[in-house]
Design a protein around this motif. Structure first.
Motif, PDB file in Angstrom:
ATOM      1  N   GLY A  21      -9.970   1.995   6.357  1.00 28.14           N
ATOM      2  CA  GLY A  21     -10.038   0.607   5.920  1.00 28.14           C
ATOM      3  C   GLY A  21      -8.749   0.058   5.354  1.00 28.14           C
ATOM      4  O   GLY A  21      -8.695  -1.121   4.963  1.00 28.14           O
ATOM      5  N   LEU A  22      -7.702   0.869   5.313  1.00 31.54           N
ATOM      6  CA  LEU A  22      -6.445   0.408   4.711  1.00 31.54           C
ATOM      7  C   LEU A  22      -5.861  -0.774   5.476  1.00 31.54           C
ATOM      8  O   LEU A  22      -5.252  -1.671   4.882  1.00 31.54           O
ATOM      9  CB  LEU A  22      -5.435   1.554   4.658  1.00 31.54           C
ATOM     10  N   GLU A  23      -6.062  -0.798   6.793  1.00 34.72           N
ATOM     11  CA  GLU A  23      -5.498  -1.892   7.594  1.00 34.72           C
ATOM     12  C   GLU A  23      -6.104  -3.252   7.224  1.00 34.72           C
ATOM     13  O   GLU A  23      -5.512  -4.303   7.510  1.00 34.72           O
ATOM     14  CB  GLU A  23      -5.693  -1.621   9.085  1.00 34.72           C
ATOM     15  N   ASP A  24      -7.285  -3.245   6.581  1.00 36.60           N
ATOM     16  CA  ASP A  24      -7.936  -4.496   6.200  1.00 36.60           C
ATOM     17  C   ASP A  24      -7.464  -5.012   4.846  1.00 36.60           C
ATOM     18  O   ASP A  24      -7.830  -6.116   4.435  1.00 36.60           O
ATOM     19  CB  ASP A  24      -9.461  -4.302   6.164  1.00 36.60           C
ATOM     20  N   TYR A  25      -6.681  -4.222   4.138  1.00 32.53           N
ATOM     21  CA  TYR A  25      -6.182  -4.644   2.835  1.00 32.53           C
ATOM     22  C   TYR A  25      -5.197  -5.797   2.993  1.00 32.53           C
ATOM     23  O   TYR A  25      -4.405  -5.850   3.947  1.00 32.53           O
ATOM     24  CB  TYR A  25      -5.470  -3.493   2.129  1.00 32.53           C
ATOM     25  N   THR A  26      -5.232  -6.719   2.056  1.00 33.25           N
ATOM     26  CA  THR A  26      -4.191  -7.736   1.988  1.00 33.25           C
ATOM     27  C   THR A  26      -2.983  -7.140   1.264  1.00 33.25           C
ATOM     28  O   THR A  26      -3.074  -6.074   0.646  1.00 33.25           O
ATOM     29  CB  THR A  26      -4.678  -8.973   1.229  1.00 33.25           C
ATOM     30  N   LEU A  27      -1.885  -7.863   1.307  1.00 35.20           N
ATOM     31  CA  LEU A  27      -0.694  -7.386   0.608  1.00 35.20           C
ATOM     32  C   LEU A  27      -0.939  -7.327  -0.894  1.00 35.20           C
ATOM     33  O   LEU A  27      -0.464  -6.409  -1.575  1.00 35.20           O
ATOM     34  CB  LEU A  27       0.496  -8.301   0.922  1.00 35.20           C
TER      35      LEU A  27
END
Length: 291
Positions: free
Chosen positions: A200-206
Motif C-alpha cells: 500500500g505504500l504506492e497509495d501514500y501521498t507525499l
C-alpha cells in the motif's frame, strides 16, 4: 540443539541492504569479528524473520552489514548456555558514523554500550581515512594546496536520481545510500524506499510519507520544511566523539516506483550560508528508471 529466532524489524534505515548473521564458533574460519572466530548462520532482509539451529553452549551472535565494515558496523548479543529456544529482535538505527548498524532490542549492558561507542569511533576514523583518498562520507576539508577552479553547475546521475550541484562535488559509493555526493562543505545522501517494501505504500501521498519519515527520525511537525514547493524536514545531530554539530536538510519526493529522501548535510555553523543554495539543489532533483 536449539532454535535461535531472529527478527529484523522493518525500518527505513538501511532498508535496501541484507544484514549478515554470525555466531561465535572457535572452530570456524568463516570470519573474525572483534577478534572472535564466527560461523555464518544466514542473512536477514528488512522486516524478515528467520530461525537458525544453534548448539546449547554460551555464544555471542553477531549481526553485521558486510565483511569490509565488520569491525565497526557490528552488534552482538550474548546467548547464555541452555536448552531453551532463543528469540531475539532488533533493527538498524540511523548513525552514519557506524554505518547505520543493526542493534538488538533490550541489549543495553555496559559492555554493549562500550562496544557501540568503540564502533562509532572506529567508523569515524574510517571516514577520515576515506576522505583523504577522496571517498568522502561526511564533511572534509580539501587541501589548500590544490589549485582553485571556477565553480560551475554540474549534473550528477546515480541510482535512478539526477541532481544538479556544482563541479566542487564528487560522486562516491555508500552501502546505505543509492546515491551519494560530497564537496568540502556539503554532503548529499539519497535513500530510496521502493513501493514493494510495504504493501500500500504506492497509495501514500507525499504528506503521509513525510509523516512516516518524521516518525522514523523521532521528529515532530516542528521539524517540517515547506519551501518553494518542496516538502521535507530538518534536524541537527551532534557527533558524540568529536562534538561537532551537523544540520540535515532532508527533502522527500515521490517517483513512479518509490519514495525518496534526499539529505543535504552541512556543519551547523555553515547552515545559514548554504541553506538557500541547498533549496536550489533540491529543486533540481529528478528521477529516471534504471535499466
Amino acid at each position: 540443539m536449539r532454535n535461535l529466532t531472529l527478527k529484523r524489524t522493518k525500518t527505513f534505515v538501511a532498508c535496501l541492504g541484507k544484514m549478515k548473521v554470525y555466531i561465535e564458533d572457535s572452530l570456524s574460519s568463516d570470519i573474525e569479528i572483534n577478534g572472535i572466530h564466527c560461523r555464518k548462520l544466514g542473512e536477514l532482509k528488512n522486516g524478515e524473520e528467520k530461525t537458525f539451529q544453534i548448539d546449547e553452549g554460551a555464544a555471542k551472535v553477531f549481526v553485521i552489514a558486510d565483511k569490509l565494515s565488520k569491525n565497526y558496523c557490528n552488534e552482538y548479543y550474548q546467548i547464555p548456555e541452555g536448552t531453551e529456544d532463543v528469540v531475539l529482535s532488533g533493527k538498524n538505527r540511523y548513525n552514519p558514523a557506524n554505518g547505520n548498524a543493526f542493534c538488538f532490542d533490550n541489549n543495553d549492558s555496559e559492555e554493549i554500550i562500550a562496544n557501540r561507542k568503540k564502533n562509532t569511533k572506529k567508523g569515524l576514523i574510517v571516514l577520515i581515512i576515506a576522505a583523504v583518498f577522496g571517498v568522502v562520507l561526511g564533511f572534509v576539508l580539501t587541501s589548500a594546496l590544490l589549485p582553485k577552479k571556477a565553480v560551475e553547475p554540474k549534473t550528477f546521475s546515480q541510482g535512478g536520481l539526477t541532481v544538479t550541484l556544482t563541479n566542487e562535488f564528487k560522486k562516491f559509493d555508500s552501502d546505505n545510500h543509492v546515491a551519494s555526493f560530497s564537496s568540502a562543505k556539503v554532503a548529499v545522501f539519497a535513500v530510496k524506499d521502493s513501493f514493494s517494501m510495504m504493501e500500500g505504500l504506492e497509495d501514500y501521498t507525499l504528506d503521509q510519507y513525510l509523516d512516516l519519515a518524521l516518525k522514523v527520525h523521532n521528529l515532530s511537525s516542528q521539524n517540517e520544511l515547506n519551501v518553494k514547493g518542496l516538502k521535507g524536514f530538518v534536524y541537527d545531530s551532534t557527533n558524540p566523539d568529536t562534538k561537532d554539530e551537523y544540520r540535515y536538510f532532508s527533502y522527500v519526493y515521490k517517483s513512479d516506483d518509490a519514495f525518496w529522501i534526499v539529505q543535504f548535510a552541512v556543519k551547523t555553523q555553515n547552515a545559514d550560508r548554504y541553506e538557500e543554495q541547498i533549496v536550489e539543489w533540491a529543486k533540481s532533483v529528478t528521477f529516471f528508471n534504471k535499466k
